[in-house]
Design a protein around this motif. Structure first.
Motif, mmCIF file in Angstrom:
data_model
loop_
_atom_site.group_PDB
_atom_site.id
_atom_site.type_symbol
_atom_site.label_atom_id
_atom_site.label_comp_id
_atom_site.label_asym_id
_atom_site.label_seq_id
_atom_site.Cartn_x
_atom_site.Cartn_y
_atom_site.Cartn_z
ATOM 1 N N ALA A 121 10.160 4.543 3.185
ATOM 2 C CA ALA A 121 11.001 5.750 3.159
ATOM 3 C C ALA A 121 12.483 5.375 3.310
ATOM 4 O O ALA A 121 13.355 5.944 2.636
ATOM 5 C CB ALA A 121 10.568 6.720 4.266
ATOM 6 N N TYR A 122 12.768 4.408 4.174
ATOM 7 C CA TYR A 122 14.161 4.002 4.364
ATOM 8 C C TYR A 122 14.677 3.135 3.214
ATOM 9 O O TYR A 122 15.888 3.033 3.005
ATOM 10 C CB TYR A 122 14.360 3.340 5.729
ATOM 11 C CG TYR A 122 14.532 4.395 6.812
ATOM 12 C CD1 TYR A 122 15.779 4.966 7.051
ATOM 13 C CD2 TYR A 122 13.451 4.870 7.530
ATOM 14 C CE1 TYR A 122 15.938 5.966 7.997
ATOM 15 C CE2 TYR A 122 13.593 5.871 8.480
ATOM 16 C CZ TYR A 122 14.846 6.421 8.708
ATOM 17 O OH TYR A 122 14.999 7.424 9.633
ATOM 18 N N GLU B 156 0.714 -0.873 8.931
ATOM 19 C CA GLU B 156 0.767 0.031 7.771
ATOM 20 C C GLU B 156 1.688 1.222 8.034
ATOM 21 O O GLU B 156 2.382 1.695 7.134
ATOM 22 C CB GLU B 156 -0.635 0.528 7.397
ATOM 23 C CG GLU B 156 -1.446 -0.538 6.689
ATOM 24 C CD GLU B 156 -2.847 -0.080 6.342
ATOM 25 O OE1 GLU B 156 -3.143 1.135 6.453
ATOM 26 O OE2 GLU B 156 -3.659 -0.937 5.957
ATOM 27 N N PHE B 157 1.700 1.706 9.263
ATOM 28 C CA PHE B 157 2.600 2.820 9.570
ATOM 29 C C PHE B 157 4.052 2.342 9.528
ATOM 30 O O PHE B 157 4.910 2.987 8.923
ATOM 31 C CB PHE B 157 2.266 3.414 10.937
ATOM 32 C CG PHE B 157 3.054 4.665 11.241
ATOM 33 C CD1 PHE B 157 2.667 5.889 10.722
ATOM 34 C CD2 PHE B 157 4.198 4.617 12.025
ATOM 35 C CE1 PHE B 157 3.402 7.049 10.985
ATOM 36 C CE2 PHE B 157 4.939 5.767 12.291
ATOM 37 C CZ PHE B 157 4.535 6.975 11.771
ATOM 38 N N LEU C 112 -2.650 -6.997 -3.847
ATOM 39 C CA LEU C 112 -3.541 -5.916 -4.282
ATOM 40 C C LEU C 112 -3.177 -5.358 -5.646
ATOM 41 O O LEU C 112 -4.012 -4.749 -6.320
ATOM 42 C CB LEU C 112 -3.481 -4.759 -3.267
ATOM 43 C CG LEU C 112 -3.812 -5.104 -1.816
ATOM 44 C CD1 LEU C 112 -3.436 -3.951 -0.904
ATOM 45 C CD2 LEU C 112 -5.290 -5.432 -1.692
ATOM 46 N N ASP D 298 -3.713 4.317 13.511
ATOM 47 C CA ASP D 298 -4.847 3.414 13.291
ATOM 48 C C ASP D 298 -4.376 2.011 12.942
ATOM 49 O O ASP D 298 -5.030 1.032 13.267
ATOM 50 C CB ASP D 298 -5.712 3.927 12.130
ATOM 51 C CG ASP D 298 -6.801 4.871 12.598
ATOM 52 O OD1 ASP D 298 -6.852 5.168 13.808
ATOM 53 O OD2 ASP D 298 -7.601 5.314 11.747
ATOM 54 N N SER D 299 -3.255 1.930 12.236
ATOM 55 C CA SER D 299 -2.747 0.623 11.825
ATOM 56 C C SER D 299 -1.241 0.567 12.030
ATOM 57 O O SER D 299 -0.475 1.178 11.292
ATOM 58 C CB SER D 299 -3.083 0.352 10.356
ATOM 59 O OG SER D 299 -2.277 -0.716 9.879
ATOM 60 N N ARG E 67 2.319 2.495 -3.296
ATOM 61 C CA ARG E 67 1.392 3.219 -4.181
ATOM 62 C C ARG E 67 1.410 4.715 -3.913
ATOM 63 O O ARG E 67 0.989 5.502 -4.745
ATOM 64 C CB ARG E 67 -0.032 2.742 -3.945
ATOM 65 C CG ARG E 67 -0.249 1.290 -4.280
ATOM 66 C CD ARG E 67 -1.666 0.947 -3.872
ATOM 67 N NE ARG E 67 -2.025 -0.386 -4.330
ATOM 68 C CZ ARG E 67 -3.273 -0.798 -4.476
ATOM 69 N NH1 ARG E 67 -4.271 0.022 -4.197
ATOM 70 N NH2 ARG E 67 -3.527 -2.009 -4.894
ATOM 71 N N GLN E 68 1.833 5.097 -2.704
ATOM 72 C CA GLN E 68 1.871 6.524 -2.356
ATOM 73 C C GLN E 68 3.227 7.143 -2.693
ATOM 74 O O GLN E 68 3.447 8.318 -2.421
ATOM 75 C CB GLN E 68 1.595 6.699 -0.857
ATOM 76 C CG GLN E 68 0.217 6.215 -0.438
ATOM 77 C CD GLN E 68 -0.052 6.453 1.041
ATOM 78 O OE1 GLN E 68 0.857 6.422 1.861
ATOM 79 N NE2 GLN E 68 -1.300 6.717 1.383
ATOM 80 N N ASN E 69 4.124 6.354 -3.247
ATOM 81 C CA ASN E 69 5.481 6.844 -3.533
ATOM 82 C C ASN E 69 5.839 6.566 -4.993
ATOM 83 O O ASN E 69 6.423 5.527 -5.310
ATOM 84 C CB ASN E 69 6.478 6.161 -2.588
ATOM 85 C CG ASN E 69 6.346 6.647 -1.162
ATOM 86 O OD1 ASN E 69 6.921 7.677 -0.814
ATOM 87 N ND2 ASN E 69 5.573 5.944 -0.355
ATOM 88 N N SER F 172 5.170 2.136 6.092
ATOM 89 C CA SER F 172 5.446 3.441 5.482
ATOM 90 C C SER F 172 6.847 3.921 5.848
ATOM 91 O O SER F 172 7.531 4.561 5.041
ATOM 92 C CB SER F 172 4.412 4.471 5.942
ATOM 93 O OG SER F 172 3.126 4.093 5.496
ATOM 94 N N VAL F 173 7.268 3.616 7.078
ATOM 95 C CA VAL F 173 8.624 3.970 7.485
ATOM 96 C C VAL F 173 9.633 3.128 6.693
ATOM 97 O O VAL F 173 10.637 3.645 6.179
ATOM 98 C CB VAL F 173 8.821 3.792 9.008
ATOM 99 C CG1 VAL F 173 10.205 4.270 9.424
ATOM 100 C CG2 VAL F 173 7.748 4.544 9.790
ATOM 101 N N CYS G 4 0.837 -1.215 0.000
ATOM 102 C CA CYS G 4 0.000 0.000 0.000
ATOM 103 C C CYS G 4 0.869 1.261 0.000
ATOM 104 O O CYS G 4 0.581 2.219 -0.714
ATOM 105 C CB CYS G 4 -0.911 0.022 1.224
ATOM 106 S SG CYS G 4 -2.196 -1.241 1.188
#
Lengths: 328, 328
Positions: free
Chosen positions: B288-289, B280-281, B44, B276-277, B22-24, B284-285, B19
């Motif tokens: 970035a790394y 997922e958080f 997905l 919230d999750s 998809r934001q990057n 996300s880290v 997920c």
């Protein structure tokens, strides 16, 4: 062998650096430089000399890192490039819009001299910038919020004191609680300038001055107060001195964002500072980055950097292995 | 030309990485690797293949950074060094006490292969470690506090489920409000384990099970619950599913310290996450790394690193000049 530090400029910030150095046994204060008469400057550390600013250039063999403690308006744009030609340097240049130009000037001087410079060190720019960066990098789909206060704004306090009939004054910037709460809840609100902060003024008026006129002049002053809900309190000089002599500050950086297949999960990252002394805290950040400048320099990494470029471990006196064991 | 990412292990964390990618837009997912039957794994992203884990070693030309999404107990100690011999890697190894040994293993493998590895990425270890480091470096004379929650602890939920008569269960770790307040006020309190966190359990018991016995067994379980004030709520499987199916988490890192000639000024730095999750958080880290690993690798910086070693700017897709202009 400790890192030999010079302090260039001895106001609140320079004095803060002097205090911070005492808490960092791997560094030592070599000399303080001032544009005032050195004989008139009394520092806290016994045995450390105070020299005229012009003498700095003779001390390139005695000082590793010069910490610049002047103001951003007129001092640092001149002093940082000048000193970066002689020493590794750290400054707290905080005029956000002019950072790119300042960076270029300092980079040129430092590179030409084979020196390492770190500019715009403190908490905003500084730690707050780091938080904006980490927040943006991790929560790509999100929104940034920065609130300042409750704290004293030097610029706004100066503006009050320029109003005719005002003897003295102090201004506090205060974040609006309901705005903070809305941001924390992850609602991602659009907030106007007025909705984010209020301004609170403590004013000492000349005897017989027209207080209603002073209050109106403050509240309608463009750029400083007109865009905000401003409160004006008239107090005596004695009250101002006893209740408003500190320089507290602080603020909040909040990043709120979404993740998941369809952004179904919210996340809120919040960073906040509550500081009794703005200059002493800024000074403590400067000192940690002076250590980093020294380390980068020993690796031959020259030119201008900002907090965004510095590996966090370089700020600490502990070894990488210790940090992994104790802090990671 | 985007950074080509592989996901190794497709549980909650692997799905979170998918997920986050998809934001990057500067990164793309090349393949997912699993130890399960690939045909049984539905991901997905259309068009992206799922391969058996063993096939990873054939894809060294197609993947730049492998993000390891296995568990810290048994997966990562084996997988990260193995993969670091083939790809640049990022993992979320979170067994704090074993980080130094894991670091050495991964460092050896990565250096031998000329690869870049970043381990223990996430929020604790990860962002929280960064905050402990920045706080320590700036406020040398101070004290650290880390609180976790409110959030679901997987380990404690598993422990509940091992109690005879328990069908299912979920455990929340909750920071004690009064302890948080005392820390925030700058009092630097000494806090016992019990004073910092409480534990709240939602338990589904077998029909006819002795609930009093289950409750007692949970509350007295050494290492997990005995040292805490624990509350046990018995709920139906339906309630557990409808009200406790999420994986929220979060916490607080607070550094409280003093500056000034005689430590007369207090400062409090607070960092908090409300997630919230959790997976997922963390994902996300990791993403970035992964970007940072790729950048370090392009500079020829090989071997094992942690978040403490990474220049913050390397996490962002924006250029250094953009970051100075927009975030500093």
């Amino acid at each position: 062998m400790s890192i030999r530090i010079g302090i260039y400029g001895y106001g609140n910030l320079g004095r803060g650096v002097e205090c911070a150095l005492r808490q960092n046994p791997d560094m030592s204060l070599t000399a303080v430089f001032t544009r005032r008469d050195p004989a008139s400057v009394k520092i806290l550390t016994e045995g450390v000399p105070v020299y005229p600013a012009a003498r700095a250039k003779e001390m390139t063999n005695e000082i590793d890192v010069m910490i610049l403690c002047g103001g951003s308006a007129t001092d640092l744009p001149v002093q940082t490039p000048e000193m970066a030609a002689l020493f590794h340097v750290v400054d707290s240049f905080d005029t956000h819009a002019k950072i790119p130009a300042h960076f270029d000037e300092v980079d040129r001087a430092a590179k030409a001299a084979g020196k390492t410079a770190i500019i715009s060190v403190g908490w905003d720019p500084g730690l707050f910038s780091l938080m904006r960066l980490y927040g943006n990098a991790v929560l790509t789909d999100g929104k940034d919020y920065t609130f300042w206060g409750r704290g004293v704004s030097q610029g706004h306090s100066d503006a009050i004191r320029r109003v005719p009939g005002v003897l003295d004054g102090k201004q506090y910037t205060i974040p609006v609680k309901s705005a903070l709460e809305a941001v924390r809840s992850g609602q991602n609100p659009e907030l106007s300038v007025r909705e984010k902060h209020t301004r609170e003024c403590y004013v000492v008026a000349e005897e017989g001055a027209d207080k209603a006129r002073i209050e109106a002049e403050i509240k309608t002053m463009p750029n400083y107060f007109a865009e905000y809900d401003t409160t004006v309190h008239f107090v005596s000089q004695k009250t101002l001195a006893s209740e408003h002599s500190g320089i507290p500050h602080g603020g909040f950086v909040i990043r709120s964002g979404r993740t998941g297949e369809n952004g179904e999960h919210k996340h809120v990252i919040e960073y906040s500072l509550k500081l009794d002394s703005n200059p002493e805290f800024t000074a403590s950040v400067l000192v940690a980055y002076a250590r980093a400048a020294y380390r980068l320099a020993s690796e031959g990494q020259t030119g201008c950097k900002t907090v965004l470029d510095i590996p966090p471990a370089y700020l600490s006196a502990r070894s990488a292995a210790e940090l992994r064991r104790e802090l990671l």
